[in-house]
Design a protein around this motif. Structure first.
Motif, short mmCIF file in Angstrom:
data_model
loop_
_atom_site.label_atom_id
_atom_site.label_comp_id
_atom_site.label_asym_id
_atom_site.label_seq_id
_atom_site.Cartn_x
_atom_site.Cartn_y
_atom_site.Cartn_z
N SER A 31 -0.67 -3.31 3.50
CA SER A 31 -1.18 -2.84 2.20
C SER A 31 -0.54 -1.52 1.81
O SER A 31 -0.24 -1.29 0.63
N ILE A 32 -0.28 -0.64 2.76
CA ILE A 32 0.39 0.64 2.48
C ILE A 32 1.83 0.38 2.02
O ILE A 32 2.29 0.95 1.03
N LEU A 33 2.52 -0.48 2.74
CA LEU A 33 3.90 -0.81 2.38
C LEU A 33 3.98 -1.47 1.01
O LEU A 33 4.82 -1.12 0.18
N ARG A 45 -2.73 -5.10 -4.09
CA ARG A 45 -3.90 -5.80 -3.57
C ARG A 45 -3.68 -7.31 -3.60
O ARG A 45 -3.99 -8.02 -2.64
N PHE A 46 -3.14 -7.82 -4.70
CA PHE A 46 -2.88 -9.25 -4.81
C PHE A 46 -1.94 -9.72 -3.70
O PHE A 46 -2.21 -10.69 -3.01
N TRP A 47 -0.81 -9.03 -3.54
CA TRP A 47 0.17 -9.48 -2.55
C TRP A 47 -0.31 -9.28 -1.12
O TRP A 47 0.06 -10.05 -0.23
N THR A 48 -1.15 -8.30 -0.89
CA THR A 48 -1.73 -8.13 0.44
C THR A 48 -2.67 -9.28 0.75
O THR A 48 -2.59 -9.88 1.84
N VAL A 49 -3.54 -9.63 -0.18
CA VAL A 49 -4.46 -10.74 0.04
C VAL A 49 -3.69 -12.05 0.16
O VAL A 49 -3.97 -12.87 1.04
N TRP A 50 -2.70 -12.25 -0.68
CA TRP A 50 -1.88 -13.45 -0.61
C TRP A 50 -1.21 -13.57 0.76
O TRP A 50 -1.20 -14.64 1.37
N SER A 51 -0.69 -12.46 1.26
CA SER A 51 -0.03 -12.46 2.58
C SER A 51 -1.02 -12.78 3.69
O SER A 51 -0.68 -13.51 4.64
N MET A 52 -2.23 -12.26 3.59
CA MET A 52 -3.23 -12.55 4.62
C MET A 52 -3.66 -14.02 4.60
O MET A 52 -3.86 -14.62 5.64
N VAL A 53 -3.77 -14.58 3.41
CA VAL A 53 -4.10 -16.00 3.31
C VAL A 53 -2.98 -16.84 3.94
O VAL A 53 -3.25 -17.78 4.70
#
Length: 107
Positions: A31-33, A45-53
């Motif tokens: 998320s920091i990166l 936030r979107f790309w962090t959540v997408w990556s975790m999914v």
């Protein structure tokens, strides 16, 4: 010997555990990166959540494609192999995506 439904449930539970552990460990640094790369908090936030999914869905897909063993040792070995290959593939995909978008220093 495990009943087929028990073996299947155990397979998915082990995979969810491994994948979720990887996602939790990566959440903060990613998320920091992504905040730095994306420019806005909403995009980050979107790309962090997408990556975790994807970190959870990819191992689940790999495990779903393999056959489920009923002997406990074979079940655990096959599940861990498939789950870890899924995590590795998700990490490689995320790594390439971030690497290609990261600013470079001129040599």
């Amino acid at each position: 010997m495990l009943a087929p439904i028990s073996a299947l449930l155990l397979t998915y539970a082990l995979t969810a555990l491994v994948a979720t552990l990887a996602a939790v460990v990566l959440w903060r640094p990613l998320s920091i990166l992504l905040a730095e790369l994306c420019g806005t908090e909403e995009r980050s936030r979107f790309w962090t959540v997408w990556s975790m999914v994807m970190m959870v869905a990819t191992p689940m897909l790999f495990v779903s494609m393999s056959s489920v063993a009923v002997r406990p040792a074979d079940l655990i070995r096959g599940t861990m192999t498939s789950a870890l290959m899924g995590v590795l593939l998700a990490l490689v995909g995320m790594g390439l995506a971030v690497w290609t978008r990261s600013p470079r220093r001129d040599a």
